[in-house]
Write a protein that holds these residues in place. Structure first.
Motif, PDB file in Angstrom:
ATOM      1  N   GLN A 140       1.074  -1.234  -0.038  1.00 44.97           N
ATOM      2  CA  GLN A 140       0.024   0.046   0.029  1.00 44.97           C
ATOM      3  C   GLN A 140       0.704   1.477   0.044  1.00 44.97           C
ATOM      4  OE1 GLN A 140      -2.696   0.366   3.395  1.00 44.97           O
ATOM      5  NE2 GLN A 140      -3.217   2.327   2.858  1.00 44.97           N
ATOM      6  N   ALA A 141       1.895   1.248   0.621  1.00 40.64           N
ATOM      7  CA  ALA A 141       2.921   2.371   0.936  1.00 40.64           C
ATOM      8  C   ALA A 141       3.515   2.575  -0.442  1.00 40.64           C
ATOM      9  CB  ALA A 141       3.937   2.169   2.047  1.00 40.64           C
ATOM     10  N   MET A 142       4.037   1.383  -1.359  1.00 42.50           N
ATOM     11  CA  MET A 142       4.673   1.616  -2.400  1.00 42.50           C
ATOM     12  C   MET A 142       3.536   2.228  -3.506  1.00 42.50           C
ATOM     13  SD  MET A 142       7.394   0.982  -4.045  1.00 42.50           S
ATOM     14  CE  MET A 142       8.453  -0.283  -3.573  1.00 42.50           C
ATOM     15  N   ARG A 143       2.337   1.754  -3.536  1.00 41.24           N
ATOM     16  CA  ARG A 143       1.277   2.425  -4.514  1.00 41.24           C
ATOM     17  C   ARG A 143       1.228   3.816  -4.054  1.00 41.24           C
ATOM     18  NH1 ARG A 143      -1.151  -2.493  -3.171  1.00 41.24           N
ATOM     19  NH2 ARG A 143      -2.577  -1.418  -1.708  1.00 41.24           N
ATOM     20  N   GLU A 144       0.824   4.149  -2.816  1.00 42.28           N
ATOM     21  CA  GLU A 144       0.476   5.358  -2.472  1.00 42.28           C
ATOM     22  C   GLU A 144       1.579   6.582  -2.632  1.00 42.28           C
ATOM     23  OE1 GLU A 144      -1.627   5.626   1.290  1.00 42.28           O
ATOM     24  OE2 GLU A 144      -3.057   4.222   0.610  1.00 42.28           O
ATOM     25  N   MET A 145       2.749   6.082  -2.232  1.00 39.46           N
ATOM     26  CA  MET A 145       4.073   7.120  -2.192  1.00 39.46           C
ATOM     27  C   MET A 145       4.455   7.186  -3.912  1.00 39.46           C
ATOM     28  SD  MET A 145       4.711   7.938   0.763  1.00 39.46           S
ATOM     29  CE  MET A 145       6.474   8.398   0.604  1.00 39.46           C
ATOM     30  N   GLY A 146       4.217   6.057  -4.615  1.00 41.05           N
ATOM     31  CA  GLY A 146       4.222   6.156  -6.141  1.00 41.05           C
ATOM     32  C   GLY A 146       3.424   7.202  -6.741  1.00 41.05           C
ATOM     33  N   GLU A 147       2.260   6.963  -6.464  1.00 41.45           N
ATOM     34  CA  GLU A 147       1.167   7.965  -7.156  1.00 41.45           C
ATOM     35  C   GLU A 147       1.607   9.302  -6.560  1.00 41.45           C
ATOM     36  OE1 GLU A 147      -2.041   9.289  -8.985  1.00 41.45           O
ATOM     37  OE2 GLU A 147      -1.005   7.428  -9.392  1.00 41.45           O
ATOM     38  N   ALA A 148       1.813   9.525  -5.315  1.00 34.89           N
ATOM     39  CA  ALA A 148       1.901  10.885  -4.817  1.00 34.89           C
ATOM     40  C   ALA A 148       3.320  11.427  -5.661  1.00 34.89           C
ATOM     41  CB  ALA A 148       2.362  10.950  -3.673  1.00 34.89           C
ATOM     42  N   ARG A 149       4.493  10.577  -5.830  1.00 36.94           N
ATOM     43  CA  ARG A 149       5.480  11.222  -6.613  1.00 36.94           C
ATOM     44  C   ARG A 149       5.152  11.542  -8.169  1.00 36.94           C
ATOM     45  NH1 ARG A 149       9.538   6.970  -4.060  1.00 36.94           N
ATOM     46  NH2 ARG A 149      10.068   7.908  -2.422  1.00 36.94           N
ATOM     47  N   ARG A 150       4.416  10.696  -8.720  1.00 30.84           N
ATOM     48  CA  ARG A 150       3.920  10.800  -9.924  1.00 30.84           C
ATOM     49  C   ARG A 150       3.179  12.251 -10.307  1.00 30.84           C
ATOM     50  NH1 ARG A 150      -0.314  10.482 -13.392  1.00 30.84           N
ATOM     51  NH2 ARG A 150      -1.805   9.672 -11.919  1.00 30.84           N
ATOM     52  N   ARG A 151       2.039  12.371  -9.285  1.00 31.60           N
ATOM     53  CA  ARG A 151       1.386  13.823  -9.286  1.00 31.60           C
ATOM     54  C   ARG A 151       2.291  14.933  -9.112  1.00 31.60           C
ATOM     55  NH1 ARG A 151      -2.228  10.712  -6.158  1.00 31.60           N
ATOM     56  NH2 ARG A 151      -1.382  11.852  -4.129  1.00 31.60           N
ATOM     57  N   ALA A 152       3.247  14.743  -8.172  1.00 27.92           N
ATOM     58  CA  ALA A 152       4.150  15.794  -7.861  1.00 27.92           C
ATOM     59  C   ALA A 152       4.954  16.090  -9.223  1.00 27.92           C
ATOM     60  CB  ALA A 152       4.994  15.717  -6.675  1.00 27.92           C
ATOM     61  N   SER A 153       5.523  15.118  -9.939  1.00 26.97           N
ATOM     62  CA  SER A 153       6.217  15.259 -11.155  1.00 26.97           C
ATOM     63  C   SER A 153       5.491  15.895 -12.219  1.00 26.97           C
ATOM     64  CB  SER A 153       6.711  14.096 -11.520  1.00 26.97           C
ATOM     65  OG  SER A 153       7.360  13.845 -12.873  1.00 26.97           O
ATOM     66  N   LEU A 154       4.346  15.442 -12.376  1.00 27.19           N
ATOM     67  CA  LEU A 154       3.296  15.966 -13.424  1.00 27.19           C
ATOM     68  C   LEU A 154       3.248  17.422 -13.072  1.00 27.19           C
ATOM     69  CD1 LEU A 154       0.644  13.347 -13.730  1.00 27.19           C
ATOM     70  CD2 LEU A 154       2.322  13.949 -15.284  1.00 27.19           C
ATOM     71  N   ALA A 155       3.002  17.975 -11.872  1.00 23.63           N
ATOM     72  CA  ALA A 155       2.646  19.208 -11.460  1.00 23.63           C
ATOM     73  C   ALA A 155       3.961  20.100 -11.910  1.00 23.63           C
ATOM     74  CB  ALA A 155       2.326  19.290  -9.967  1.00 23.63           C
ATOM     75  N   VAL A 156       5.074  19.656 -11.602  1.00 20.16           N
ATOM     76  CA  VAL A 156       6.277  20.428 -11.875  1.00 20.16           C
ATOM     77  C   VAL A 156       6.400  20.520 -13.207  1.00 20.16           C
ATOM     78  CG1 VAL A 156       9.183  20.100 -11.710  1.00 20.16           C
ATOM     79  CG2 VAL A 156       7.445  19.524  -9.813  1.00 20.16           C
ATOM     80  N   ARG A 157       6.034  19.555 -14.048  1.00 24.34           N
ATOM     81  CA  ARG A 157       6.183  19.654 -15.436  1.00 24.34           C
ATOM     82  C   ARG A 157       4.789  20.519 -16.238  1.00 24.34           C
ATOM     83  NH1 ARG A 157       7.555  13.693 -16.049  1.00 24.34           N
ATOM     84  NH2 ARG A 157       5.469  13.705 -16.615  1.00 24.34           N
ATOM     85  N   GLY A 158       4.037  20.793 -15.220  1.00 23.62           N
ATOM     86  CA  GLY A 158       2.807  21.664 -15.712  1.00 23.62           C
ATOM     87  C   GLY A 158       1.960  20.871 -16.447  1.00 23.62           C
ATOM     88  N   GLU A 159       1.985  19.493 -16.264  1.00 22.22           N
ATOM     89  CA  GLU A 159       0.961  18.641 -16.744  1.00 22.22           C
ATOM     90  C   GLU A 159      -0.294  18.471 -16.236  1.00 22.22           C
ATOM     91  OE1 GLU A 159       2.775  15.062 -18.402  1.00 22.22           O
ATOM     92  OE2 GLU A 159       4.827  16.402 -18.826  1.00 22.22           O
ATOM     93  N   GLY A 160      -0.335  18.849 -15.071  1.00 20.77           N
ATOM     94  CA  GLY A 160      -1.615  18.797 -14.268  1.00 20.77           C
ATOM     95  C   GLY A 160      -1.629  17.251 -13.775  1.00 20.77           C
ATOM     96  N   GLY A 161      -2.848  16.765 -13.297  1.00 15.92           N
ATOM     97  CA  GLY A 161      -2.835  15.384 -12.714  1.00 15.92           C
ATOM     98  C   GLY A 161      -4.039  14.963 -12.740  1.00 15.92           C
TER      99      GLY A 161
END
Length: 158
Positions: free
Chosen positions: A137-158
């Motif tokens: 569960q931690a792997m999934r949730e942390m991975g999803e949070a990192r993915r959202r943060a990466s998209l936000a930094v690139r301005g791609e939204g989420g």
């Protein structure tokens, strides 16, 4: 570091063979170990000098007079035993440690980096299954949070 999982036998005299890789200068456990009933799980927690130093630092970070500090002090310092190795590299657990840890003759020593836990084998198997689900569960949730943060930094939204 204390690594891996080792299945061991606790003999009738409460002696337990410490794995050779647990008895190192790097672990601060060349001449023996420190052990106490774990606060976070139904097992024993053990380690070398670094393990004790980490708990001391944690306890010292809590203000004097705080009830959490008093609870931590009584559980850690009040339950802590220094255990020396015999000539065969075994430690002898006190009767109180065996009782508080819920140990039978079949135990598992689980490395956790700067410390390790000693579990009754049956109890460990149940706990390990729960921990695996939680880690997934931690792997999934942390991975999803990192993915959202990466998209936000690139301005791609989420």
């Amino acid at each position: 570091m204390f690594l891996s999982t080792h299945e061991k036998q606790l003999d009738a005299k409460r002696r337990l063979q410490a794995p050779q890789e647990f008895r190192t200068a790097e672990n601060g456990a060349v001449t023996g170990l420190y052990c106490f009933p774990s606060i976070e799980a139904d097992c024993l927690e053990a380690g070398g000098e670094g393990f004790v130093a980490a708990y001391r630092a944690f306890i010292d970070s809590i203000p004097f007079g705080d009830p959490f500090r008093a609870a931590m002090e009584s559980q850690f310092y009040g339950g802590l035993k220094q255990l020396s190795y015999d000539t065969a590299g075994r430690i002898t657990l006190t009767e109180a440690l065996v009782e508080r840890g819920g140990l039978t003759s079949e135990v598992v020593m689980v490395g956790l980096g700067d410390r390790f836990q000693i579990w009754d084998r049956a109890r460990w198997r149940e706990h390990e299954a729960e921990q695996r689900k939680l880690a997934q569960q931690a792997m999934r949730e942390m991975g999803e949070a990192r993915r959202r943060a990466s998209l936000a930094v690139r301005g791609e939204g989420g």
